[in-house]
Write a protein that holds these residues in place. Structure first.
Motif, PDB file in Angstrom:
ATOM      1  N   LEU A  14       0.992  -1.221  -0.165  1.00  0.00           N
ATOM      2  CA  LEU A  14      -0.084   0.117  -0.416  1.00  0.00           C
ATOM      3  C   LEU A  14       0.716   0.837  -0.272  1.00  0.00           C
ATOM      4  CD1 LEU A  14      -2.994  -1.428   2.274  1.00  0.00           C
ATOM      5  CD2 LEU A  14      -3.231  -0.896  -0.351  1.00  0.00           C
ATOM      6  N   ALA A  18       1.150   4.093  -2.771  1.00  0.00           N
ATOM      7  CA  ALA A  18       0.140   5.495  -2.130  1.00  0.00           C
ATOM      8  C   ALA A  18       1.670   6.626  -2.748  1.00  0.00           C
ATOM      9  CB  ALA A  18       0.330   5.527  -0.943  1.00  0.00           C
ATOM     10  N   ARG A  23       2.442   4.745  -9.617  1.00  0.00           N
ATOM     11  CA  ARG A  23       0.753   3.988  -9.729  1.00  0.00           C
ATOM     12  C   ARG A  23       1.098   4.249 -11.623  1.00  0.00           C
ATOM     13  NH1 ARG A  23      -1.455   6.228  -5.626  1.00  0.00           N
ATOM     14  NH2 ARG A  23      -2.373   8.104  -6.910  1.00  0.00           N
ATOM     15  N   ALA A  30       2.247  -2.419 -17.178  1.00  0.00           N
ATOM     16  CA  ALA A  30       1.242  -3.100 -17.391  1.00  0.00           C
ATOM     17  C   ALA A  30       1.018  -3.456 -18.998  1.00  0.00           C
ATOM     18  CB  ALA A  30       0.133  -2.679 -17.182  1.00  0.00           C
ATOM     19  N   PHE A  76       5.823  -5.562 -14.599  1.00  0.00           N
ATOM     20  CA  PHE A  76       4.572  -5.746 -13.349  1.00  0.00           C
ATOM     21  C   PHE A  76       4.624  -7.197 -12.795  1.00  0.00           C
ATOM     22  CE2 PHE A  76       0.242  -5.831 -12.521  1.00  0.00           C
ATOM     23  CZ  PHE A  76       0.483  -5.340 -10.724  1.00  0.00           C
ATOM     24  N   MET A  81      -0.725  -6.854  -5.408  1.00  0.00           N
ATOM     25  CA  MET A  81      -1.950  -6.294  -5.898  1.00  0.00           C
ATOM     26  C   MET A  81      -3.113  -6.847  -5.587  1.00  0.00           C
ATOM     27  SD  MET A  81      -1.613  -3.011  -8.193  1.00  0.00           S
ATOM     28  CE  MET A  81      -3.110  -3.697  -8.894  1.00  0.00           C
ATOM     29  N   MET A  88      -8.526  -5.307   0.910  1.00  0.00           N
ATOM     30  CA  MET A  88     -10.327  -4.865   0.895  1.00  0.00           C
ATOM     31  C   MET A  88     -11.778  -5.008   0.404  1.00  0.00           C
ATOM     32  SD  MET A  88      -8.946  -1.390  -1.411  1.00  0.00           S
ATOM     33  CE  MET A  88      -6.778  -0.458  -1.026  1.00  0.00           C
ATOM     34  N   ARG A  92     -15.207  -5.031   2.890  1.00  0.00           N
ATOM     35  CA  ARG A  92     -15.430  -3.674   2.716  1.00  0.00           C
ATOM     36  C   ARG A  92     -17.137  -4.998   3.477  1.00  0.00           C
ATOM     37  NH1 ARG A  92     -16.704  -1.891  -3.526  1.00  0.00           N
ATOM     38  NH2 ARG A  92     -15.872  -3.345  -3.344  1.00  0.00           N
TER      39      ARG A  92
ATOM     40  N   LEU B  10      -6.238   9.291  -4.125  1.00  0.00           N
ATOM     41  CA  LEU B  10      -5.624   7.959  -3.948  1.00  0.00           C
ATOM     42  C   LEU B  10      -4.563   7.731  -2.983  1.00  0.00           C
ATOM     43  CD1 LEU B  10      -6.022   6.055  -7.254  1.00  0.00           C
ATOM     44  CD2 LEU B  10      -6.332   5.339  -5.163  1.00  0.00           C
ATOM     45  N   LEU B  14      -3.976   5.007   0.044  1.00  0.00           N
ATOM     46  CA  LEU B  14      -3.695   4.171  -0.277  1.00  0.00           C
ATOM     47  C   LEU B  14      -2.632   4.545   1.397  1.00  0.00           C
ATOM     48  CD1 LEU B  14      -3.314   3.703  -3.574  1.00  0.00           C
ATOM     49  CD2 LEU B  14      -3.828   2.357  -2.098  1.00  0.00           C
ATOM     50  N   MET B  81     -12.422   3.885  -0.126  1.00  0.00           N
ATOM     51  CA  MET B  81     -11.517   2.531  -0.225  1.00  0.00           C
ATOM     52  C   MET B  81     -12.601   1.677  -1.552  1.00  0.00           C
ATOM     53  SD  MET B  81     -11.135   0.244   3.477  1.00  0.00           S
ATOM     54  CE  MET B  81     -11.826  -1.683   2.709  1.00  0.00           C
ATOM     55  N   ASP B  82     -14.166   2.026  -1.494  1.00  0.00           N
ATOM     56  CA  ASP B  82     -14.115   1.639  -2.827  1.00  0.00           C
ATOM     57  C   ASP B  82     -13.270   2.285  -4.360  1.00  0.00           C
ATOM     58  OD1 ASP B  82     -15.752   0.642  -1.159  1.00  0.00           O
ATOM     59  OD2 ASP B  82     -17.833   1.870  -1.586  1.00  0.00           O
ATOM     60  N   ALA B  84     -10.009   3.130  -4.440  1.00  0.00           N
ATOM     61  CA  ALA B  84      -8.658   2.515  -4.648  1.00  0.00           C
ATOM     62  C   ALA B  84      -9.092   0.580  -4.746  1.00  0.00           C
ATOM     63  CB  ALA B  84      -8.307   2.582  -2.643  1.00  0.00           C
ATOM     64  N   ALA B  85     -10.191   0.603  -4.473  1.00  0.00           N
ATOM     65  CA  ALA B  85     -10.363  -1.113  -4.826  1.00  0.00           C
ATOM     66  C   ALA B  85     -10.493  -0.804  -6.141  1.00  0.00           C
ATOM     67  CB  ALA B  85     -11.263  -1.008  -4.281  1.00  0.00           C
ATOM     68  N   TRP B  87      -9.377   0.841  -8.549  1.00  0.00           N
ATOM     69  CA  TRP B  87      -8.193   1.729  -9.343  1.00  0.00           C
ATOM     70  C   TRP B  87      -7.317   0.234  -9.694  1.00  0.00           C
ATOM     71  CZ3 TRP B  87      -2.793   1.134  -8.636  1.00  0.00           C
ATOM     72  CH2 TRP B  87      -2.088   1.161  -9.066  1.00  0.00           C
ATOM     73  N   MET B  88      -7.292  -0.198  -8.145  1.00  0.00           N
ATOM     74  CA  MET B  88      -6.636  -2.223  -8.733  1.00  0.00           C
ATOM     75  C   MET B  88      -7.236  -2.624  -9.562  1.00  0.00           C
ATOM     76  SD  MET B  88      -5.499  -3.072  -4.434  1.00  0.00           S
ATOM     77  CE  MET B  88      -4.509  -2.085  -3.483  1.00  0.00           C
ATOM     78  N   GLN B  91      -6.487  -1.332 -12.795  1.00  0.00           N
ATOM     79  CA  GLN B  91      -4.373  -1.674 -13.197  1.00  0.00           C
ATOM     80  C   GLN B  91      -4.465  -3.173 -13.688  1.00  0.00           C
ATOM     81  OE1 GLN B  91      -2.642   0.325 -13.194  1.00  0.00           O
ATOM     82  NE2 GLN B  91      -1.057  -1.541 -13.621  1.00  0.00           N
ATOM     83  N   ARG B  92      -5.873  -4.207 -12.694  1.00  0.00           N
ATOM     84  CA  ARG B  92      -5.347  -5.690 -13.005  1.00  0.00           C
ATOM     85  C   ARG B  92      -5.789  -6.356 -14.484  1.00  0.00           C
ATOM     86  NH1 ARG B  92      -6.958  -9.513  -8.708  1.00  0.00           N
ATOM     87  NH2 ARG B  92      -8.384  -8.462  -8.628  1.00  0.00           N
ATOM     88  N   ASN B  94      -6.163  -4.126 -17.114  1.00  0.00           N
ATOM     89  CA  ASN B  94      -5.401  -3.200 -17.522  1.00  0.00           C
ATOM     90  C   ASN B  94      -3.948  -4.857 -17.918  1.00  0.00           C
ATOM     91  OD1 ASN B  94      -3.304  -1.992 -19.776  1.00  0.00           O
ATOM     92  ND2 ASN B  94      -3.562  -0.539 -17.814  1.00  0.00           N
ATOM     93  N   TRP B  95      -4.021  -5.020 -16.656  1.00  0.00           N
ATOM     94  CA  TRP B  95      -2.410  -6.219 -16.896  1.00  0.00           C
ATOM     95  C   TRP B  95      -2.943  -7.558 -17.542  1.00  0.00           C
ATOM     96  CZ3 TRP B  95       2.026  -8.518 -16.595  1.00  0.00           C
ATOM     97  CH2 TRP B  95       1.798  -9.360 -16.349  1.00  0.00           C
ATOM     98  N   ARG B  98      -3.933  -7.524 -21.519  1.00  0.00           N
ATOM     99  CA  ARG B  98      -2.152  -7.249 -22.382  1.00  0.00           C
ATOM    100  C   ARG B  98      -1.539  -8.810 -21.956  1.00  0.00           C
ATOM    101  NH1 ARG B  98       3.420  -8.147 -20.081  1.00  0.00           N
ATOM    102  NH2 ARG B  98       4.288  -8.388 -22.014  1.00  0.00           N
TER     103      ARG B  98
END
Lengths: 126, 126
Positions: A14, A18, A23, A30, A76, A81, A88, A92, B10, B14, B81-82, B84-85, B87-88, B91-92, B94-95, B98
DNA sequence: TTGATATTCAACCCAGAGGTTGAATGATGC
DNA sequence: GCATCATTCAACCTCTGGGTTGAATATCAA
């Protein structure tokens, strides 16, 4: 407030995330393996600074390094992550079930009240 | 490496989450509103230290404060937190797309190779 | 009032984050 | 061998994070 002597995975992950520079680096990665210099190019800071950011990402195991001659190729690594995301999600879930419980409780009370206090002409529910 | 003068949402979220004490506080708060002292009690640090942690969580808008007489009641706010989640998750995604693209490419090459080099008896494609 | 309780404010400490510059190391290409 | 390119190492700076202690501020309860 010094955080424990041994920061755990989540902490490092984290913390690494941050920071917008880091980021951005991840976002770039990615799209595929990249050299350090190339990675640093878009940023308005010294190559050295970027190198340090990379080390933070490596410490968090978000980035792996593969040496090829004088070039260092970064890529990556999604696992940390994923773990963070799972934390998270758990958080939630925890939160929403609590709200759900509260909700259930209120509805329960409503029903009880309706049952004891009569204004309850036969077919009016819903 | 000084991060930009204006840390964004963010960053703050984080950063706030990157500490076990603060995560523990949030976990506790998911179970319901709690007073500062009560919140601080399980930790092996001064009340003041916990108070500071709380301020970090408030800055990140992960915690809301409601004053009631001399007591301050803290509660969890899930929105940051939502984000942030999300964003992750992005990101995933995206990854993985690819990786998927890479995979497709390899399969494509395989098929091309198979088509040109003959070992290709009529009905063997699944 | 007066005294206890809940909480923050203020000042300080130390370690570490984020940045800089300059030098060192290690491949590459001639 | 020699210059060049890719990268890190080392030293330094400043700001912030996480912690402490002691005093200030409100509120409650007698």
């Amino acid at each position: 407030m010094r955080t424990p002597a041994t920061p755990n995975h989540l902490d490092q992950t984290l913390l690494a995330l941050a920071d917008p520079t880091r980021r951005a680096i991840l976002q770039r990665l990615a799209a595929g393996e990249t050299r350090v210099t190339e990675l640093a190019q878009p940023f308005a800071m010294s190559l050295n600074a970027v190198s340090k950011h990379i080390r933070v990402l490596e410490r968090a195991k978000l980035v792996r390094r593969r040496r090829e001659g004088r070039e260092h190729l970064l890529s990556f690594t999604p696992k940390p992550m994923d773990e963070a995301a799972r934390w998270m999600e758990a958080q939630r879930a925890n939160w929403t079930t609590r709200l759900q419980a509260l909700d259930d409780l209120l509805q329960e009370e409503d029903r009880a009240a309706a049952a004891s206090a009569p204004p309850h002409p036969k077919g009016r529910t819903r």
